[in-house]
Scaffold this motif. Sequence first.
Motif, short mmCIF file in Angstrom:
data_model
loop_
_atom_site.label_atom_id
_atom_site.label_comp_id
_atom_site.label_asym_id
_atom_site.label_seq_id
_atom_site.Cartn_x
_atom_site.Cartn_y
_atom_site.Cartn_z
N TYR A 214 -12.83 49.56 36.10
CA TYR A 214 -13.28 50.49 35.06
C TYR A 214 -12.93 49.87 33.71
O TYR A 214 -11.76 49.74 33.36
N GLN A 215 -13.95 49.48 32.98
CA GLN A 215 -13.72 48.77 31.72
C GLN A 215 -14.45 49.48 30.59
O GLN A 215 -15.69 49.56 30.60
N GLU A 216 -13.69 49.98 29.62
CA GLU A 216 -14.35 50.62 28.49
C GLU A 216 -14.74 49.57 27.45
O GLU A 216 -14.20 48.46 27.41
N THR A 217 -15.67 49.94 26.60
CA THR A 217 -16.16 49.03 25.58
C THR A 217 -15.11 48.81 24.49
O THR A 217 -14.10 49.53 24.42
N SER A 218 -15.35 47.85 23.62
CA SER A 218 -14.36 47.49 22.60
C SER A 218 -14.66 48.16 21.27
O SER A 218 -15.78 48.62 21.00
N ASP A 219 -13.62 48.24 20.43
CA ASP A 219 -13.74 48.68 19.03
C ASP A 219 -14.44 50.03 18.89
O ASP A 219 -15.28 50.22 18.00
N ILE A 220 -14.07 50.97 19.73
CA ILE A 220 -14.80 52.25 19.78
C ILE A 220 -14.74 53.00 18.46
O ILE A 220 -15.77 53.42 17.92
N VAL A 221 -13.55 53.18 17.93
CA VAL A 221 -13.42 53.99 16.72
C VAL A 221 -14.12 53.33 15.53
O VAL A 221 -14.84 53.99 14.77
N ALA A 222 -13.93 52.03 15.38
CA ALA A 222 -14.59 51.33 14.27
C ALA A 222 -16.10 51.43 14.38
O ALA A 222 -16.80 51.62 13.37
N ARG A 223 -16.63 51.29 15.57
CA ARG A 223 -18.08 51.37 15.76
C ARG A 223 -18.59 52.78 15.50
O ARG A 223 -19.68 52.97 14.93
N LEU A 224 -17.81 53.79 15.93
CA LEU A 224 -18.20 55.17 15.63
C LEU A 224 -18.24 55.41 14.13
O LEU A 224 -19.19 55.99 13.60
N GLU A 225 -17.19 54.97 13.44
CA GLU A 225 -17.12 55.20 12.00
C GLU A 225 -18.27 54.51 11.27
O GLU A 225 -18.88 55.09 10.36
N GLN A 226 -18.59 53.30 11.69
CA GLN A 226 -19.69 52.58 11.06
C GLN A 226 -21.03 53.26 11.33
O GLN A 226 -21.85 53.44 10.43
N SER A 227 -21.27 53.64 12.58
CA SER A 227 -22.56 54.24 12.95
C SER A 227 -22.75 55.62 12.37
O SER A 227 -23.88 56.03 12.08
N ALA A 228 -21.65 56.37 12.22
CA ALA A 228 -21.75 57.77 11.78
C ALA A 228 -21.94 57.92 10.27
O ALA A 228 -22.32 59.00 9.80
N LYS A 229 -21.70 56.84 9.51
CA LYS A 229 -21.82 56.94 8.05
C LYS A 229 -23.20 57.42 7.64
O LYS A 229 -24.22 56.83 8.01
N GLY A 230 -23.24 58.52 6.90
CA GLY A 230 -24.50 59.05 6.42
C GLY A 230 -25.35 59.72 7.48
O GLY A 230 -26.48 60.14 7.19
N VAL A 231 -24.84 59.81 8.71
CA VAL A 231 -25.61 60.40 9.82
C VAL A 231 -25.03 61.73 10.26
O VAL A 231 -25.72 62.75 10.31
N VAL A 232 -23.74 61.72 10.60
CA VAL A 232 -23.09 62.94 11.09
C VAL A 232 -21.59 62.84 10.79
O VAL A 232 -21.01 61.76 10.94
N PRO A 233 -20.97 63.93 10.35
CA PRO A 233 -19.52 63.91 10.16
C PRO A 233 -18.80 63.66 11.48
O PRO A 233 -19.09 64.31 12.48
N LEU A 234 -17.86 62.74 11.47
CA LEU A 234 -17.12 62.34 12.66
C LEU A 234 -15.73 62.94 12.61
O LEU A 234 -15.01 62.79 11.61
N HIS A 235 -15.33 63.63 13.69
CA HIS A 235 -13.99 64.21 13.78
C HIS A 235 -13.32 63.66 15.03
O HIS A 235 -13.69 64.04 16.14
N ILE A 236 -12.35 62.77 14.85
CA ILE A 236 -11.63 62.20 15.98
C ILE A 236 -10.37 63.03 16.19
O ILE A 236 -9.49 63.06 15.33
#
Length: 245
Positions: A214-236
């Motif tokens: 079971y291997q999760e992907t890398s850099d999850i939070v950074a990728r979320l923050e980058q993708s969510a900019k201007g699209v949807v507010p992100l709440h971790i």
Amino acid sequence: MIIQRMPWAGIHLKYEEVSLVIDPLFEVHPKYGSIHESVYPLSDFGSVDAVLVTHLHADHFDPRSISTFYGQEIPVYVPEEAVPLARESGLKNVIGVTLGAAFHIGSFAVTPTYSIDGNGDPQVAWAVEAGGKKIIHCGDTLWHGYWWKIAEKHGPFDVAFLPVNAAVIQFPNRIHSGQPICLTPEQAVSAAKVLQAKKLVPIHFRMIHSPPFYQETSDIVARLEQSAKGVVPLHILDSKDNLTI
């Protein structure tokens, strides 16, 4: 509605005097190896009136803990096709649901809707509404073509709880695909956009990473923050964090 984040994919919902949980987890199956996030007794999150389960994978369905902390008679809602297996767990009040068939638990209106499981097992997403606020919890869904139908029938949503770890699994007796069994961070943002979500809360990441099984992907939070900019507010949210909507 007060929402409390639970470990992995779990959330606790409270409105007025009624509480629900979705995919509560305390005992992590040994097959997932060492875990990388704390788990807590389900009693730490308070009593509940019902349990909603997206699907019966061991990281979403923890029947022994449900029985221990909530009792064997607690109503447990699962996809209709999963009822026989869920009842084998010893739970005494397992209730099957079908897509689009809404029901009420106190002041909560609950509707099972589309979710596509990465292993082809029965799965639903839960659209839950109370006090004029609405959330959706999508289990560990893949990207699929039903997002627009969900948005049309049940949206917009105040919060979308979406998996983000793009897990790749490798079973010994199965041809290895190399493909993720749930959403990538970028796909989760796209799904939140289509669902017209006011907030995206990522779930289903951090705790389990045990390659090659079971291997999760890398850099999850950074990728979320980058993708969510201007699209949807992100709440971790971390486990036990609250969100009021």
